[in-house]
Design an enzyme around this catalytic site. Sequence first.
Site, PDB file in Angstrom:
ATOM      1  N   SER A 326      39.235 -37.996  26.058  1.00 18.87           N
ATOM      2  CA  SER A 326      38.093 -37.142  26.389  1.00 18.87           C
ATOM      3  C   SER A 326      36.747 -37.852  26.337  1.00 18.87           C
ATOM      4  CB  SER A 326      38.070 -35.923  25.451  1.00 18.87           C
ATOM      5  OG  SER A 326      39.183 -35.094  25.699  1.00 18.87           O
ATOM      6  N   ASP A 350      38.373 -20.192  32.172  1.00 23.91           N
ATOM      7  CA  ASP A 350      39.187 -20.980  31.240  1.00 23.91           C
ATOM      8  C   ASP A 350      40.144 -20.084  30.467  1.00 23.91           C
ATOM      9  OD1 ASP A 350      40.282 -22.770  29.469  1.00 23.91           O
ATOM     10  OD2 ASP A 350      38.490 -22.929  28.212  1.00 23.91           O
ATOM     11  N   ASP A 365      45.119 -26.834  27.943  1.00 18.93           N
ATOM     12  CA  ASP A 365      43.929 -27.267  27.219  1.00 18.93           C
ATOM     13  C   ASP A 365      44.325 -27.396  25.746  1.00 18.93           C
ATOM     14  OD1 ASP A 365      41.358 -27.248  25.790  1.00 18.93           O
ATOM     15  OD2 ASP A 365      40.501 -26.682  27.725  1.00 18.93           O
TER      16      ASP A 365
END
Length: 618
Positions: A326, A350, A365
Amino acid sequence: MPNHIQLKDPHRETRINNARTFTAILLVMGLLGVILARYYALQITEYETYRTQSERNRVQLQPLPPKRGLIFDRNGELLADNRPSYILSIVREQVEDLDATLAELGEMLPISKGDLANFQKKLQRRRPYEAVPLRFRLTERERALLAVNRYHLPGVVVDAQLLRYYPHGELFSHAIGYVGRINEEEALYLEESDYRGTFHVGKVGVEKYYEDILHGEVGYQNVETNAHGRVLRVLERFDPTPGSDLVLNLDIRVQQAAVDALGDRRGAVVAIDPLTGGVLALVSTPGFDTNLFVNGISSADYSALRDSLDVPLFNRAIQGQYPPGSTIKPFMAMAGLESGLVTPETTVPDPGWYSLPGDSRKYRDWILRIRGTGHAPRVDMKMAIAESCDVYFYDLARRLTIDRMYEYLKPFGLGERTGIDTTNEGRGVLPSTHWKRDAMGQAWYPGETISAGIGQGYMLASPMQLAVATSVMASKGVRRTPRLLYSIDGVPVDAPLLDPITVPEDYWAAVYEGMVEVVHGKRGTAKALAKGIEYQMAGKTGTAQVIGIAQGAVYNEEEVAERHRHHGLFIAFAPAEAPTIAVAIIVENGGGSSAASPIARAVIDTWLLGGSGSGDPG
């Protein structure tokens, strides 16, 4: 009357004497002729030949090795020194029985098989009357023993020479590198006249990269010797030119803080001054004692280093190739802004997972396994960076496509060597359709773009590359080649400037805002760092998978072998409003970014608050 008997024949005796005299005269004249002929040959026809041989026996040309340049950190701390050492050498032409001499020396002092092997190799490529080293670092007792027995050891020489010494040993092992004995391969390309009388050369790191500058120029002296090779007087001398002294951008206090913070974990830390491109710290752990290599490391010591599972000889800071995880997201956000696909206000739904159009596979996620849902119903850029929302960057990666990602990320220095002034730097991988076709002969798939969007899949970067990219971000697009070197003999050397990244100011501000929220926001992934902090830090956490996780499976760190756990990464710069330091950290198998982020705090605290300051080295 009796007959007269003649007892003597004077005439005969006279003839015999005359014959003998004549013969003697002829013999003497012949001998005189031979002597005169030989004298004529020595003094006239062969004069130059015998004069040269005589002078060679009496006068010798000896090389004078130069003093190797010293290496200092930015604060004047000595990092690479020269210390006097006594060396046992042999002049082959002055030794009648080499094997007997070696055997006698072996009885007097310890000489290893490695010493003998190196001696025999050097003996084959030496010049006439050149001393060949047999043993380094003689003790006082050994020197005294050789001095007492020198009268019956013709050709055995004990000389003083400066040898490299690293006062901080392991601390700068990967940053500075080390010197070692010149081997057969190096002897082939090194200029012989430049290295006469020199037994060592830079092997890796700064010591090798700046070998020509550190080495200096060889001097010579003509000396008169006796029949045993002992120097009687110096007839002529040309002093060597010492190597140049180097001052590095490295700061010993920042370096020590990084090493202490890493502890006994495997990992790397790189810190760069974004204003100058100077490398403030370059750490790879575990390290090793560089002094072991100066005079030839023992087989036992080398085997221990070579066979260690922790590979201490591997420079993780510049050779390590890791998925950036990330930590790539701020650069992806900048790519989204530059391409016009998103604005800071653009939001993405999301639910905690993402699917490609027409594909049922769910790309999860990381927050899903914790909350069972996403970060928020809709996520904007600031939240996506601060909370490291995978879904936002999955969607951005799909819209960018892998080739446009390549186009926008490459200027940050990813996927290519940074050009840092050291050796053995890795290249990394910034994937594209063209790269995969060349490397694997295969087409690129959309799902691979999704993985690349969060720094996984084929994407690989070294800590040095991540530090350079972070430095470019901190300096708002100013690109410099990272440099360990600050000055040569007091003359500063600037880091080369590259073409800048030119984008509107509000693009930088938008990405900065998200990175500041990582540390100082209520839901930032590194909010623990903000406790007691005296400055504003902009950062980004990262986690890189080491082993694959099946679709729908749950990663449980405690059930995974230590060397299969996730790597922890963190990039940061500070102070956020006017950065003077940018860092990149990786902790191998640390389990996640929480292992790396406290190291960044320790390093930045030392630079900003520990008294080292951000001024020029002095």
